[in-house]
Scaffold this motif. Structure first.
Motif, PDB file in Angstrom:
ATOM      1  N   ILE A 191       0.858  -1.182   0.000  1.00  0.00           N
ATOM      2  CA  ILE A 191       0.000   0.000   0.000  1.00  0.00           C
ATOM      3  C   ILE A 191       0.891   1.227   0.000  1.00  0.00           C
ATOM      4  CG2 ILE A 191      -1.828   1.242   1.190  1.00  0.00           C
ATOM      5  CD1 ILE A 191      -2.568  -1.534   2.448  1.00  0.00           C
ATOM      6  N   LYS A 192       0.650   2.096  -0.969  1.00  0.00           N
ATOM      7  CA  LYS A 192       1.405   3.340  -1.095  1.00  0.00           C
ATOM      8  C   LYS A 192       0.481   4.480  -0.664  1.00  0.00           C
ATOM      9  CE  LYS A 192       3.990   5.903  -4.603  1.00  0.00           C
ATOM     10  NZ  LYS A 192       4.369   5.870  -6.027  1.00  0.00           N
ATOM     11  N   PHE A 193       0.934   5.263   0.292  1.00  0.00           N
ATOM     12  CA  PHE A 193       0.180   6.405   0.815  1.00  0.00           C
ATOM     13  C   PHE A 193       0.806   7.692   0.268  1.00  0.00           C
ATOM     14  CE2 PHE A 193      -0.011   3.033   3.949  1.00  0.00           C
ATOM     15  CZ  PHE A 193      -1.326   3.031   4.375  1.00  0.00           C
TER      16      PHE A 193
ATOM     17  N   ARG B 257      -6.144  -1.806   8.448  1.00  0.00           N
ATOM     18  CA  ARG B 257      -6.891  -2.710   9.330  1.00  0.00           C
ATOM     19  C   ARG B 257      -7.691  -3.712   8.504  1.00  0.00           C
ATOM     20  NH1 ARG B 257      -8.041  -0.005  14.631  1.00  0.00           N
ATOM     21  NH2 ARG B 257      -6.836   1.899  14.571  1.00  0.00           N
ATOM     22  N   ASN B 258      -7.950  -4.877   9.103  1.00  0.00           N
ATOM     23  CA  ASN B 258      -8.840  -5.824   8.437  1.00  0.00           C
ATOM     24  C   ASN B 258     -10.241  -5.735   9.048  1.00  0.00           C
ATOM     25  OD1 ASN B 258      -8.950  -7.443  10.763  1.00  0.00           O
ATOM     26  ND2 ASN B 258      -7.462  -8.917   9.997  1.00  0.00           N
ATOM     27  N   HIS B 259     -11.162  -6.543   8.585  1.00  0.00           N
ATOM     28  CA  HIS B 259     -12.565  -6.471   9.019  1.00  0.00           C
ATOM     29  C   HIS B 259     -12.761  -6.763  10.506  1.00  0.00           C
ATOM     30  CE1 HIS B 259     -12.040 -10.738   8.245  1.00  0.00           C
ATOM     31  NE2 HIS B 259     -13.093 -10.960   9.007  1.00  0.00           N
TER      32      HIS B 259
ATOM     33  N   ALA C 292      -7.603   1.041   4.624  1.00  0.00           N
ATOM     34  CA  ALA C 292      -6.324   1.716   4.810  1.00  0.00           C
ATOM     35  C   ALA C 292      -6.470   3.192   4.484  1.00  0.00           C
ATOM     36  CB  ALA C 292      -5.263   1.085   3.909  1.00  0.00           C
ATOM     37  N   GLY C 293      -5.650   4.005   5.146  1.00  0.00           N
ATOM     38  CA  GLY C 293      -5.674   5.418   4.843  1.00  0.00           C
ATOM     39  C   GLY C 293      -5.071   6.271   5.925  1.00  0.00           C
ATOM     40  N   PHE C 294      -5.523   7.518   5.943  1.00  0.00           N
ATOM     41  CA  PHE C 294      -4.999   8.537   6.854  1.00  0.00           C
ATOM     42  C   PHE C 294      -5.991   8.844   7.960  1.00  0.00           C
ATOM     43  CE2 PHE C 294      -3.073   9.227   2.737  1.00  0.00           C
ATOM     44  CZ  PHE C 294      -1.741   9.452   3.036  1.00  0.00           C
TER      45      PHE C 294
ATOM     46  N   ASN D 208     -11.303  15.105  15.153  1.00  0.00           N
ATOM     47  CA  ASN D 208     -10.651  14.008  14.443  1.00  0.00           C
ATOM     48  C   ASN D 208     -11.389  13.724  13.148  1.00  0.00           C
ATOM     49  OD1 ASN D 208      -8.901  13.500  16.694  1.00  0.00           O
ATOM     50  ND2 ASN D 208     -10.607  12.463  17.673  1.00  0.00           N
ATOM     51  N   SER D 209     -10.649  13.253  12.155  1.00  0.00           N
ATOM     52  CA  SER D 209     -11.266  12.847  10.905  1.00  0.00           C
ATOM     53  C   SER D 209     -10.365  11.819  10.233  1.00  0.00           C
ATOM     54  CB  SER D 209     -11.505  14.055   9.990  1.00  0.00           C
ATOM     55  OG  SER D 209     -12.419  13.712   8.963  1.00  0.00           O
ATOM     56  N   TRP D 210     -10.722  11.403   9.017  1.00  0.00           N
ATOM     57  CA  TRP D 210      -9.982  10.353   8.346  1.00  0.00           C
ATOM     58  C   TRP D 210     -10.282  10.389   6.865  1.00  0.00           C
ATOM     59  CZ3 TRP D 210     -13.779   9.944  11.907  1.00  0.00           C
ATOM     60  CH2 TRP D 210     -15.038   9.575  11.429  1.00  0.00           C
ATOM     61  N   PHE D 211      -9.415   9.703   6.123  1.00  0.00           N
ATOM     62  CA  PHE D 211      -9.588   9.445   4.703  1.00  0.00           C
ATOM     63  C   PHE D 211      -9.195   7.993   4.508  1.00  0.00           C
ATOM     64  CE2 PHE D 211      -8.041   9.104   0.349  1.00  0.00           C
ATOM     65  CZ  PHE D 211      -9.080   9.680  -0.357  1.00  0.00           C
ATOM     66  N   LEU D 212     -10.176   7.122   4.269  1.00  0.00           N
ATOM     67  CA  LEU D 212      -9.934   5.681   4.177  1.00  0.00           C
ATOM     68  C   LEU D 212     -10.378   5.149   2.827  1.00  0.00           C
ATOM     69  CD1 LEU D 212     -11.257   4.626   7.696  1.00  0.00           C
ATOM     70  CD2 LEU D 212      -8.875   4.983   7.019  1.00  0.00           C
ATOM     71  N   ASP D 213      -9.752   4.058   2.417  1.00  0.00           N
ATOM     72  CA  ASP D 213     -10.107   3.377   1.181  1.00  0.00           C
ATOM     73  C   ASP D 213     -10.030   1.877   1.441  1.00  0.00           C
ATOM     74  OD1 ASP D 213     -10.772   2.923  -1.468  1.00  0.00           O
ATOM     75  OD2 ASP D 213      -9.099   4.084  -2.281  1.00  0.00           O
ATOM     76  N   THR D 214     -10.546   1.095   0.522  1.00  0.00           N
ATOM     77  CA  THR D 214     -10.583  -0.361   0.640  1.00  0.00           C
ATOM     78  C   THR D 214      -9.491  -0.990  -0.214  1.00  0.00           C
ATOM     79  OG1 THR D 214     -12.961  -0.289   1.004  1.00  0.00           O
ATOM     80  CG2 THR D 214     -12.049  -2.396   0.343  1.00  0.00           C
ATOM     81  N   VAL D 215      -8.866  -2.020   0.332  1.00  0.00           N
ATOM     82  CA  VAL D 215      -7.883  -2.813  -0.400  1.00  0.00           C
ATOM     83  C   VAL D 215      -8.465  -4.214  -0.524  1.00  0.00           C
ATOM     84  CG1 VAL D 215      -5.504  -3.639  -0.492  1.00  0.00           C
ATOM     85  CG2 VAL D 215      -6.023  -1.452   0.628  1.00  0.00           C
ATOM     86  N   GLY D 216      -8.796  -4.606  -1.737  1.00  0.00           N
ATOM     87  CA  GLY D 216      -9.416  -5.910  -1.977  1.00  0.00           C
ATOM     88  C   GLY D 216      -8.477  -7.072  -1.701  1.00  0.00           C
ATOM     89  N   VAL D 217      -9.061  -8.232  -1.496  1.00  0.00           N
ATOM     90  CA  VAL D 217      -8.299  -9.441  -1.172  1.00  0.00           C
ATOM     91  C   VAL D 217      -7.262  -9.742  -2.248  1.00  0.00           C
ATOM     92  CG1 VAL D 217      -8.485 -11.943  -0.833  1.00  0.00           C
ATOM     93  CG2 VAL D 217     -10.180 -10.416   0.172  1.00  0.00           C
ATOM     94  N   ASN D 218      -7.618  -9.558  -3.505  1.00  0.00           N
ATOM     95  CA  ASN D 218      -6.710  -9.903  -4.602  1.00  0.00           C
ATOM     96  C   ASN D 218      -5.868  -8.732  -5.098  1.00  0.00           C
ATOM     97  OD1 ASN D 218      -7.501 -12.644  -4.723  1.00  0.00           O
ATOM     98  ND2 ASN D 218      -9.394 -12.005  -5.715  1.00  0.00           N
ATOM     99  N   GLN D 219      -5.968  -7.581  -4.450  1.00  0.00           N
ATOM    100  CA  GLN D 219      -5.153  -6.431  -4.842  1.00  0.00           C
ATOM    101  C   GLN D 219      -3.755  -6.569  -4.268  1.00  0.00           C
ATOM    102  OE1 GLN D 219      -7.997  -3.106  -3.762  1.00  0.00           O
ATOM    103  NE2 GLN D 219      -6.940  -2.213  -5.512  1.00  0.00           N
ATOM    104  N   LYS D 220      -2.780  -6.674  -5.133  1.00  0.00           N
ATOM    105  CA  LYS D 220      -1.379  -6.802  -4.694  1.00  0.00           C
ATOM    106  C   LYS D 220      -0.773  -5.427  -4.419  1.00  0.00           C
ATOM    107  CE  LYS D 220      -0.903 -11.265  -5.241  1.00  0.00           C
ATOM    108  NZ  LYS D 220      -0.772 -12.128  -4.099  1.00  0.00           N
ATOM    109  N   MET D 221      -1.293  -4.382  -5.103  1.00  0.00           N
ATOM    110  CA  MET D 221      -0.772  -3.029  -4.949  1.00  0.00           C
ATOM    111  C   MET D 221      -1.941  -2.059  -4.910  1.00  0.00           C
ATOM    112  SD  MET D 221       1.800  -0.998  -4.764  1.00  0.00           S
ATOM    113  CE  MET D 221       2.239   0.694  -5.038  1.00  0.00           C
ATOM    114  N   LYS D 222      -1.906  -1.106  -3.974  1.00  0.00           N
ATOM    115  CA  LYS D 222      -2.956  -0.097  -3.849  1.00  0.00           C
ATOM    116  C   LYS D 222      -2.284   1.232  -3.540  1.00  0.00           C
ATOM    117  CE  LYS D 222      -7.200   1.478  -3.006  1.00  0.00           C
ATOM    118  NZ  LYS D 222      -8.421   1.240  -3.729  1.00  0.00           N
ATOM    119  N   THR D 223      -2.711   2.296  -4.229  1.00  0.00           N
ATOM    120  CA  THR D 223      -2.238   3.642  -3.941  1.00  0.00           C
ATOM    121  C   THR D 223      -3.401   4.429  -3.347  1.00  0.00           C
ATOM    122  OG1 THR D 223      -0.602   3.609  -5.711  1.00  0.00           O
ATOM    123  CG2 THR D 223      -1.285   5.774  -4.913  1.00  0.00           C
ATOM    124  N   ILE D 224      -3.156   5.021  -2.198  1.00  0.00           N
ATOM    125  CA  ILE D 224      -4.146   5.865  -1.536  1.00  0.00           C
ATOM    126  C   ILE D 224      -3.586   7.274  -1.540  1.00  0.00           C
ATOM    127  CG2 ILE D 224      -5.414   6.313   0.584  1.00  0.00           C
ATOM    128  CD1 ILE D 224      -5.184   3.277   1.147  1.00  0.00           C
ATOM    129  N   GLU D 225      -4.161   8.106  -2.393  1.00  0.00           N
ATOM    130  CA  GLU D 225      -3.703   9.480  -2.551  1.00  0.00           C
ATOM    131  C   GLU D 225      -4.697  10.416  -1.888  1.00  0.00           C
ATOM    132  OE1 GLU D 225      -2.285  12.464  -6.134  1.00  0.00           O
ATOM    133  OE2 GLU D 225      -2.393  10.320  -6.466  1.00  0.00           O
TER     134      GLU D 225
END
Length: 108
Positions: free
Chosen positions: A10-12, A34-36, A76-78, A87-104
């Protein structure tokens, strides 16, 4: 059921397109994966800075984290907090079969 093997990367990327040059409030950024089951695969504080010091597009902060593929969907995210604001956040989902994810995240 067979679980996927290997790792996920995961690239942030964090920056802002806004002009916060007059805002001296402190902001605390953290990265999270985090996972489920809410098990923390990775949780790390980045830094406390003034909002006016968040980098612009030409100076983006980039962080890369590789975690084992446990066969679950990840969130995953900020996470961030601003003193005397909240407090706040910026989150995205990383699928089971995703080998690489970029969260910008262009902070606003």
């Amino acid at each position: 059921m067979q679980h996927p093997s290997g790792n996920r990367t995961i690239k942030f990327i964090l920056y802002t397109n806004k002009d916060f040059s007059t805002i001296n409030d402190t902001i605390n950024f953290s990265l999270t994966i985090r996972n489920h089951e809410h098990t923390v695969a990775f949780d790390s504080a980045l830094t406390s800075i003034r909002i006016k010091d968040i980098p612009g597009p030409s100076n983006k902060w980039t962080f890369t984290k590789t975690v084992p593929n446990d066969g679950t969907i990840l969130s995953a995210g900020f996470l961030y907090s601003i003193k005397n604001v909240g407090n706040s956040w910026f989150l995205d989902t990383v699928g089971v079969n995703q080998k690489m994810k970029t969260i910008e995240y262009p902070f606003q």
